[in-house]
Design a protein around this motif. Structure first.
Motif, short mmCIF file in Angstrom:
data_model
loop_
_atom_site.label_atom_id
_atom_site.label_comp_id
_atom_site.label_asym_id
_atom_site.label_seq_id
_atom_site.Cartn_x
_atom_site.Cartn_y
_atom_site.Cartn_z
N ARG A 198 -76.79 19.19 -65.69
CA ARG A 198 -77.04 19.67 -67.06
C ARG A 198 -75.81 19.40 -67.92
O ARG A 198 -75.91 19.02 -69.08
CB ARG A 198 -77.39 21.17 -67.04
N GLU B 99 -78.70 17.09 -69.20
CA GLU B 99 -80.10 17.39 -68.85
C GLU B 99 -80.52 18.73 -69.47
O GLU B 99 -79.85 19.74 -69.29
CB GLU B 99 -80.26 17.44 -67.32
N THR B 100 -81.64 18.69 -70.15
CA THR B 100 -82.19 19.92 -70.72
C THR B 100 -83.25 20.47 -69.76
O THR B 100 -83.72 19.76 -68.86
CB THR B 100 -82.89 19.62 -72.06
N SER B 101 -83.67 21.70 -70.01
CA SER B 101 -84.71 22.28 -69.16
C SER B 101 -86.00 21.48 -69.27
O SER B 101 -86.73 21.34 -68.28
CB SER B 101 -84.94 23.75 -69.52
N GLN C 197 -84.37 29.42 -68.88
CA GLN C 197 -84.28 28.20 -68.06
C GLN C 197 -85.48 28.08 -67.13
O GLN C 197 -86.04 26.99 -66.95
CB GLN C 197 -82.99 28.21 -67.23
N GLU D 246 -88.70 27.21 -69.06
CA GLU D 246 -88.74 25.83 -69.57
C GLU D 246 -88.60 24.76 -68.48
O GLU D 246 -88.94 23.61 -68.71
CB GLU D 246 -87.63 25.65 -70.61
N SER D 247 -88.06 25.12 -67.30
CA SER D 247 -87.79 24.10 -66.28
C SER D 247 -88.86 24.01 -65.20
O SER D 247 -88.94 22.99 -64.51
CB SER D 247 -86.47 24.39 -65.54
#
Ligand code: 13P
Length: 252
Positions: A100, A105-107, A147, A150-151
């Motif tokens: 990240r 890297e985004t979620s 997180q 969204e992940s």
């Protein structure tokens, strides 16, 4: 027992460490061992094939440290999830805080990668965790919740996804949260998984960040802790095994 009915997983994230000689010595030392926990090693990409071959016939599982969101294509330097499956990987670590930070890297990107991993038949280990500043501001539960929301992709379930809670400030620092803080976070994650994910009651939630043989038994006994994601200590067979033994105590 940390969560009745959930078998612990102890996973070694070698990060960008080792050599072919070291990989073969480490796997050779671990290969014959098994207990009542699942063991996983995640070497760097170039060593996956050799480690996979060395592990053949053993109880140790093989995993990678990242994959691309696409199954193939013009992405120089990237590695696709089906390639990992092809090599005998059964797990892939995704959204580690180092990725990240180092790779932005985004979620949302992590969710896309996780979707690709599940489509390839891999189990995704999705990493979440707050920074020191976020914890000092009392925001850790909120940050980790966001997180996870969204992940974790749709289609995730207890059989194909693992959550790893790794407070960023505990990684490689020798610092760990108190058992009470770990418990508060893991209970929060469990409640979230139960309400959002199919089979969320049975999904593994690992703790990671400065786990070593001397603190493993205490951390692994915490409610809703279902194993460990280990960095530095996974590079030495005796330390990694010591952690596995600590986790086995909590497995009952
Ligand atoms: O980042 C980690 C595992 O993914 C934890 O690293 P350390 O065990 O070295 O703190």
């Amino acid at each position: 027992m940390a969560t009745p009915g959930i078998r612990p997983l102890v996973a070694g994230n070698w990060k960008m460490n080792g050599s072919l000689a070291m990989a073969s010595a480490l796997v050779g030392a671990l290969k014959g061992r098994q207990g009542n926990v699942d063991l996983l090693v995640c070497p760097p990409f170039p060593y996956l094939a050799a480690v996979g071959a060395a592990l053949a016939g053993s109880k140790l599982a093989l995993g990678a440290q990242d994959c691309h969101a696409d199954a193939s294509g013009a992405h120089t330097g990237d590695v696709a999830a089906p390639m990992l499956a092809d090599l005998g990987c059964s797990y892939v670590i995704l959204g580690h805080s180092e990725r990240r930070t180092d790779h932005g890297e985004t979620s949302g990107m992590v969710a896309a990668k996780a979707q690709a991993a599940l489509a390839a038949g891999l189990t995704a280990i999705i990493c979440v965790g707050e920074t020191e500043a976020q914890r000092n501001a009392g925001e850790e539960l909120k940050i980790v919740e966001k997180q996870i929301v969204e992940s974790v992709p749709s289609g995730a379930n207890a059989g194909n996804t693992v959550i790893a809670y790794e407070p960023v400030w505990a990684i490689g620092t020798g610092k760990t949260p108190t058992a009470a803080d770990v418990e508060a976070m893991h209970r929060h994650i469990r409640a979230l998984l139960k309400s959002r994910v199919t089979g969320g009651a049975g999904m593994r939630i690992l703790y990671g960040g400065s786990v070593k043989p001397s603190n493993a038994a205490e951390l692994m006994a915490v409610a809703e802790v279902n194993g460990a994601l280990v960095g530095g200590a996974s590079l030495k067979a005796e330390d990694f095994w010591g952690i596995a033994e600590g986790a086995a105590k909590s497995a009952g």
